[in-house]
Design a protein around this motif. Sequence first.
Motif, PDB file in Angstrom:
ATOM      1  N   ASP A 188       0.833  -1.207   0.000  1.00  0.00           N
ATOM      2  CA  ASP A 188       0.000   0.000   0.000  1.00  0.00           C
ATOM      3  C   ASP A 188       0.868   1.257   0.000  1.00  0.00           C
ATOM      4  O   ASP A 188       0.606   2.215  -0.738  1.00  0.00           O
ATOM      5  N   GLY A 275      -4.996   2.452   1.912  1.00  0.00           N
ATOM      6  CA  GLY A 275      -4.684   1.069   1.569  1.00  0.00           C
ATOM      7  C   GLY A 275      -5.780   0.087   1.935  1.00  0.00           C
ATOM      8  O   GLY A 275      -6.828   0.451   2.460  1.00  0.00           O
ATOM      9  N   SER A 276      -5.500  -1.181   1.663  1.00  0.00           N
ATOM     10  CA  SER A 276      -6.516  -2.231   1.841  1.00  0.00           C
ATOM     11  C   SER A 276      -6.004  -3.438   2.620  1.00  0.00           C
ATOM     12  O   SER A 276      -6.787  -4.319   2.965  1.00  0.00           O
TER      13      SER A 276
END
Length: 293
Positions: A188, A275-276
Amino acid sequence: MNADNIKTKVLLAGATGYLGRHIAKELEIRNIPTRILVRNSKKAKGLSAASATIIQAEVTKPETLKGLFSGVDTVISTVGITRQKDGLTYWDVDYRANVNLLKEAMASGVRKFIYISVLNGNRHKNLKIMEAKESFVDELVASGLQYTIVRPNGFFSDMKDFLEMAQKGKVYLFGNGEQKFNPIHGKDLAIACVDAIENENNEINIGGPDILTQNEVAEMALLACGKPIKIIHLPHWLRRLIIWALRMFTSSKTYGPIEFFLTLMAEDAIAPRYGSHRLSTFFQKEMDTLKKK
């Protein structure tokens, strides 16, 4: 950015570290022509790509950098050390090596310099690591080049310390463990660093998507290890005593990384969420990998 329209040429320094490898991969995904500086070609394994040229050079030796920045539009530097080694100090690497990169960039007509520091680093110049990093930040700001200083929260890779304690059945924290932070995955963070080539932000504070207490991270680590929840809370006076004793009786090579971590563990560190990738997933993957060994 549309890869088909990219004419940018990037020079990446510090590519063999945790974040550097993720940035190299992101540059490859976007097909951005890149020169990757490495000190040790053996550590460059996995960095080769059709869009990348690997060049051996030592950022602590400015003479090895001559001519390498020709035609480069943007420099990205993740150069820095957490634990001093090879006789090099924080000042040698985090400050002087980056100054070497900056001077060569300025002499070669580079447009932009992207530097990765630490969240709230400018508030902790009393720490040996931050003194060197922030001194370079001052040089970069005064250079006249376009720049972006990326200030990430803790990396997921740093959270392995919680896993190492959890594997032994206990996690030790200072204070009540309710200090909050949002660590970020290298993938990310790499996306944000490469995006910074074209964006105009001079400074980016960035963390992961989940704001967690230290207690919550400890619980995640223990659960990933299949251990019962056992968290030991130590008083802050002990933390301060450890920092004082290390500063008094050891060199910065020993106390530098410890004073850094112990100081930051005592305060909230919350950055804009991005981000993830989730820390719980990262912990589980780390444990799955260990089980296969």
